[in-house]
Write a protein that holds these residues in place. Sequence first.
Motif, PDB file in Angstrom:
ATOM      1  N   GLY A   1     -16.042   9.130 -16.603  1.00 51.78           N
ATOM      2  CA  GLY A   1     -15.618   8.527 -17.844  1.00 51.78           C
ATOM      3  C   GLY A   1     -16.102   9.333 -19.030  1.00 51.78           C
ATOM      4  N   ARG A   2     -15.541   9.034 -20.182  1.00 47.33           N
ATOM      5  CA  ARG A   2     -15.956   9.640 -21.446  1.00 47.33           C
ATOM      6  C   ARG A   2     -16.232   8.524 -22.435  1.00 47.33           C
ATOM      7  NH1 ARG A   2     -16.519  15.373 -22.760  1.00 47.33           N
ATOM      8  NH2 ARG A   2     -15.699  16.482 -20.938  1.00 47.33           N
ATOM      9  N   ALA A   3     -17.321   8.642 -23.159  1.00 42.21           N
ATOM     10  CA  ALA A   3     -17.704   7.615 -24.122  1.00 42.21           C
ATOM     11  C   ALA A   3     -17.842   8.214 -25.509  1.00 42.21           C
ATOM     12  CB  ALA A   3     -19.019   6.964 -23.700  1.00 42.21           C
ATOM     13  N   ALA A   4     -17.486   7.421 -26.506  1.00 38.85           N
ATOM     14  CA  ALA A   4     -17.702   7.785 -27.902  1.00 38.85           C
ATOM     15  C   ALA A   4     -18.924   7.027 -28.385  1.00 38.85           C
ATOM     16  CB  ALA A   4     -16.478   7.417 -28.742  1.00 38.85           C
ATOM     17  N   LEU A   5     -19.926   7.758 -28.857  1.00 40.68           N
ATOM     18  CA  LEU A   5     -21.187   7.143 -29.252  1.00 40.68           C
ATOM     19  C   LEU A   5     -21.591   7.532 -30.667  1.00 40.68           C
ATOM     20  CD1 LEU A   5     -21.676   8.323 -25.996  1.00 40.68           C
ATOM     21  CD2 LEU A   5     -23.391   6.518 -26.254  1.00 40.68           C
ATOM     22  N   ASP A   6     -22.150   6.575 -31.362  1.00 37.35           N
ATOM     23  CA  ASP A   6     -22.810   6.808 -32.646  1.00 37.35           C
ATOM     24  C   ASP A   6     -24.293   6.580 -32.388  1.00 37.35           C
ATOM     25  OD1 ASP A   6     -23.804   6.916 -35.175  1.00 37.35           O
ATOM     26  OD2 ASP A   6     -22.453   5.426 -36.029  1.00 37.35           O
ATOM     27  N   ARG A   7     -25.025   7.671 -32.254  1.00 36.73           N
ATOM     28  CA  ARG A   7     -26.409   7.636 -31.781  1.00 36.73           C
ATOM     29  C   ARG A   7     -26.414   7.007 -30.394  1.00 36.73           C
ATOM     30  NH1 ARG A   7     -26.576   6.349 -37.237  1.00 36.73           N
ATOM     31  NH2 ARG A   7     -27.673   7.867 -38.531  1.00 36.73           N
TER      32      ARG A   7
ATOM     33  N   ARG B   1     -25.345   3.843 -29.719  1.00 33.91           N
ATOM     34  CA  ARG B   1     -24.382   2.757 -29.592  1.00 33.91           C
ATOM     35  C   ARG B   1     -23.045   3.281 -29.090  1.00 33.91           C
ATOM     36  NH1 ARG B   1     -21.247  -1.028 -34.006  1.00 33.91           N
ATOM     37  NH2 ARG B   1     -20.338  -2.442 -32.459  1.00 33.91           N
ATOM     38  N   MET B   2     -22.547   2.680 -28.014  1.00 29.73           N
ATOM     39  CA  MET B   2     -21.252   3.061 -27.464  1.00 29.73           C
ATOM     40  C   MET B   2     -20.162   2.324 -28.230  1.00 29.73           C
ATOM     41  SD  MET B   2     -20.053   3.035 -23.452  1.00 29.73           S
ATOM     42  CE  MET B   2     -21.422   4.107 -22.989  1.00 29.73           C
ATOM     43  N   LEU B   3     -19.238   3.088 -28.795  1.00 29.46           N
ATOM     44  CA  LEU B   3     -18.164   2.512 -29.587  1.00 29.46           C
ATOM     45  C   LEU B   3     -16.860   2.384 -28.798  1.00 29.46           C
ATOM     46  CD1 LEU B   3     -18.706   4.583 -32.863  1.00 29.46           C
ATOM     47  CD2 LEU B   3     -19.847   2.468 -32.147  1.00 29.46           C
ATOM     48  N   ALA B   4     -16.670   3.295 -27.854  1.00 25.71           N
ATOM     49  CA  ALA B   4     -15.456   3.289 -27.041  1.00 25.71           C
ATOM     50  C   ALA B   4     -15.753   4.001 -25.732  1.00 25.71           C
ATOM     51  CB  ALA B   4     -14.296   3.971 -27.768  1.00 25.71           C
ATOM     52  N   VAL B   5     -14.968   3.662 -24.718  1.00 24.75           N
ATOM     53  CA  VAL B   5     -15.122   4.331 -23.423  1.00 24.75           C
ATOM     54  C   VAL B   5     -13.767   4.409 -22.744  1.00 24.75           C
ATOM     55  CG1 VAL B   5     -15.678   2.158 -22.236  1.00 24.75           C
ATOM     56  CG2 VAL B   5     -16.365   4.332 -21.214  1.00 24.75           C
ATOM     57  N   ALA B   6     -13.479   5.533 -22.130  1.00 23.33           N
ATOM     58  CA  ALA B   6     -12.328   5.704 -21.250  1.00 23.33           C
ATOM     59  C   ALA B   6     -12.873   6.101 -19.898  1.00 23.33           C
ATOM     60  CB  ALA B   6     -11.378   6.774 -21.782  1.00 23.33           C
ATOM     61  N   ALA B   7     -12.356   5.489 -18.847  1.00 16.48           N
ATOM     62  CA  ALA B   7     -12.920   5.734 -17.517  1.00 16.48           C
ATOM     63  C   ALA B   7     -11.844   5.657 -16.455  1.00 16.48           C
ATOM     64  CB  ALA B   7     -14.021   4.716 -17.215  1.00 16.48           C
ATOM     65  N   THR B   8     -12.133   6.275 -15.325  1.00 18.55           N
ATOM     66  CA  THR B   8     -11.273   6.125 -14.157  1.00 18.55           C
ATOM     67  C   THR B   8     -11.417   4.699 -13.651  1.00 18.55           C
ATOM     68  OG1 THR B   8     -11.436   8.456 -13.551  1.00 18.55           O
ATOM     69  CG2 THR B   8     -10.865   6.899 -11.795  1.00 18.55           C
TER      70      THR B   8
ATOM     71  N   CYS C   1     -11.462   9.893 -26.448  1.00 17.98           N
ATOM     72  CA  CYS C   1     -12.026   9.693 -25.110  1.00 17.98           C
ATOM     73  C   CYS C   1     -10.995   9.987 -24.017  1.00 17.98           C
ATOM     74  CB  CYS C   1     -12.539   8.261 -24.972  1.00 17.98           C
ATOM     75  SG  CYS C   1     -14.008   7.872 -25.950  1.00 17.98           S
ATOM     76  N   VAL C   2      -9.766   9.499 -24.218  1.00 16.14           N
ATOM     77  CA  VAL C   2      -8.740   9.647 -23.181  1.00 16.14           C
ATOM     78  C   VAL C   2      -8.324  11.107 -23.012  1.00 16.14           C
ATOM     79  CG1 VAL C   2      -6.365   9.075 -22.540  1.00 16.14           C
ATOM     80  CG2 VAL C   2      -7.898   7.283 -23.382  1.00 16.14           C
ATOM     81  N   THR C   3      -8.110  11.834 -24.110  1.00 18.06           N
ATOM     82  CA  THR C   3      -7.698  13.235 -23.982  1.00 18.06           C
ATOM     83  C   THR C   3      -8.787  14.075 -23.312  1.00 18.06           C
ATOM     84  OG1 THR C   3      -8.420  13.608 -26.277  1.00 18.06           O
ATOM     85  CG2 THR C   3      -6.072  13.212 -25.906  1.00 18.06           C
ATOM     86  N   ALA C   4     -10.050  13.776 -23.618  1.00 12.64           N
ATOM     87  CA  ALA C   4     -11.142  14.499 -22.952  1.00 12.64           C
ATOM     88  C   ALA C   4     -11.194  14.153 -21.470  1.00 12.64           C
ATOM     89  CB  ALA C   4     -12.469  14.169 -23.626  1.00 12.64           C
ATOM     90  N   LEU C   5     -10.980  12.876 -21.146  1.00 13.87           N
ATOM     91  CA  LEU C   5     -11.029  12.454 -19.744  1.00 13.87           C
ATOM     92  C   LEU C   5      -9.873  13.049 -18.943  1.00 13.87           C
ATOM     93  CD1 LEU C   5     -12.358  10.816 -17.530  1.00 13.87           C
ATOM     94  CD2 LEU C   5     -11.119   8.792 -18.341  1.00 13.87           C
ATOM     95  N   CYS C   6      -8.699  13.170 -19.562  1.00 11.64           N
ATOM     96  CA  CYS C   6      -7.558  13.779 -18.858  1.00 11.64           C
ATOM     97  C   CYS C   6      -7.879  15.206 -18.434  1.00 11.64           C
ATOM     98  CB  CYS C   6      -6.316  13.761 -19.746  1.00 11.64           C
ATOM     99  SG  CYS C   6      -5.537  12.142 -19.898  1.00 11.64           S
ATOM    100  N   ARG C   7      -8.613  15.935 -19.264  1.00 11.67           N
ATOM    101  CA  ARG C   7      -9.030  17.297 -18.903  1.00 11.67           C
ATOM    102  C   ARG C   7     -10.002  17.266 -17.726  1.00 11.67           C
ATOM    103  NH1 ARG C   7      -9.763  21.238 -24.120  1.00 11.67           N
ATOM    104  NH2 ARG C   7      -7.629  21.058 -24.904  1.00 11.67           N
ATOM    105  N   ASP C   8     -10.899  16.291 -17.720  1.00  6.84           N
ATOM    106  CA  ASP C   8     -11.834  16.161 -16.597  1.00  6.84           C
ATOM    107  C   ASP C   8     -11.085  15.882 -15.296  1.00  6.84           C
ATOM    108  OD1 ASP C   8     -13.876  16.484 -18.422  1.00  6.84           O
ATOM    109  OD2 ASP C   8     -14.401  14.354 -18.500  1.00  6.84           O
ATOM    110  N   VAL C   9     -10.103  14.978 -15.363  1.00  6.59           N
ATOM    111  CA  VAL C   9      -9.330  14.622 -14.172  1.00  6.59           C
ATOM    112  C   VAL C   9      -8.598  15.852 -13.628  1.00  6.59           C
ATOM    113  CG1 VAL C   9      -7.402  13.241 -13.297  1.00  6.59           C
ATOM    114  CG2 VAL C   9      -9.081  12.199 -14.841  1.00  6.59           C
ATOM    115  N   ALA C  10      -7.976  16.613 -14.523  1.00  8.10           N
ATOM    116  CA  ALA C  10      -7.272  17.826 -14.092  1.00  8.10           C
ATOM    117  C   ALA C  10      -8.233  18.826 -13.465  1.00  8.10           C
ATOM    118  CB  ALA C  10      -6.549  18.456 -15.277  1.00  8.10           C
ATOM    119  N   ALA C  11      -9.438  18.933 -14.015  1.00  3.73           N
ATOM    120  CA  ALA C  11     -10.432  19.852 -13.465  1.00  3.73           C
ATOM    121  C   ALA C  11     -10.880  19.425 -12.070  1.00  3.73           C
ATOM    122  CB  ALA C  11     -11.643  19.936 -14.394  1.00  3.73           C
ATOM    123  N   ARG C  12     -10.741  18.133 -11.761  1.00  2.00           N
ATOM    124  CA  ARG C  12     -11.086  17.640 -10.418  1.00  2.00           C
ATOM    125  C   ARG C  12      -9.928  17.793  -9.444  1.00  2.00           C
ATOM    126  NH1 ARG C  12     -14.129  13.666 -13.571  1.00  2.00           N
ATOM    127  NH2 ARG C  12     -12.400  12.170 -13.657  1.00  2.00           N
TER     128      ARG C  12
END
Length: 264
Positions: A158-164, A166-173, A200-211
């Motif tokens: 998964g990929r998370a968006a964090l401010d320090r 605090r998790m603000l958003a997450v995209a995950a398998t 988060c989603v665009t970064a995760l899509c790259r991770d999925v393709a790399a797998r």
Amino acid sequence: MIELAPDQLPAPCAWFTAGAPGTAALAEHVRATGTGRWWADRAADPRTVAVSCAGQVLLRGDPVALAPGALAVFDAHYVRAAGPFRPALGRAFGRIVPWERMLWVHQVPVPAARPPHGVTVRRLAPGDAPALTALTADAAWIHATWGGPAALAASGLGRAALDRDRMLAVAATHVRGTAYEDLACFTAPDHRRRGLALACVTALCRDVAARGRTASWTCSRDHRPSRLLAWNAGFRLRHEYVHFFTGQPVTRPTVRREAPPVRA
């Protein structure tokens, strides 16, 4: 329906399509993660088989072989099954709500979206379990297919968006198959419309393709924000289908678990 122990399973490939996108990969996900349950109308030579995980069910086999009310164990579940199962569902439940769904597959490469100033997007790590838990109760569904926030965080999928901290958003398998990974995303209500989900989603899509897999996306037909997010992230519509939300069992379900065979 009888709940089967993992070592009693018939060959999944004989019942569930291998390498399918979306929630059709639920059997592969459950087999790989151990999160979920397996069912059959009988332990030996089953005629109907089901796999359930986080309130979702895939049904395969011969619905004619089912006793009335056999499917009552799937009360308050989202059931995906071929049309011939509809009468069996009708015999088991007083209420069946059809839900139109859309399956999207990632086809268009999209540059990773930049998060807002001060926000970092990175892969999930085991230490992120508390932050996932703190997202709000409405976000619990995103890690339910993994058995909880600790398991999802430890998977790193998964990929998370964090401010320090605090998790603000997450995209995950959400459902991980052998060829596809079906993604899901959640953004804290007070941080929506900031582009966090897209980052988060665009970064995760790259991770999925790399797998070596392809990302897929499943959403309700009437969920316009989810459809727009999928399109902007490079997903394109593959097909539409219907699953059914069940309720009001006609009879009280009795769950039987077959004892595992005695081993010498």
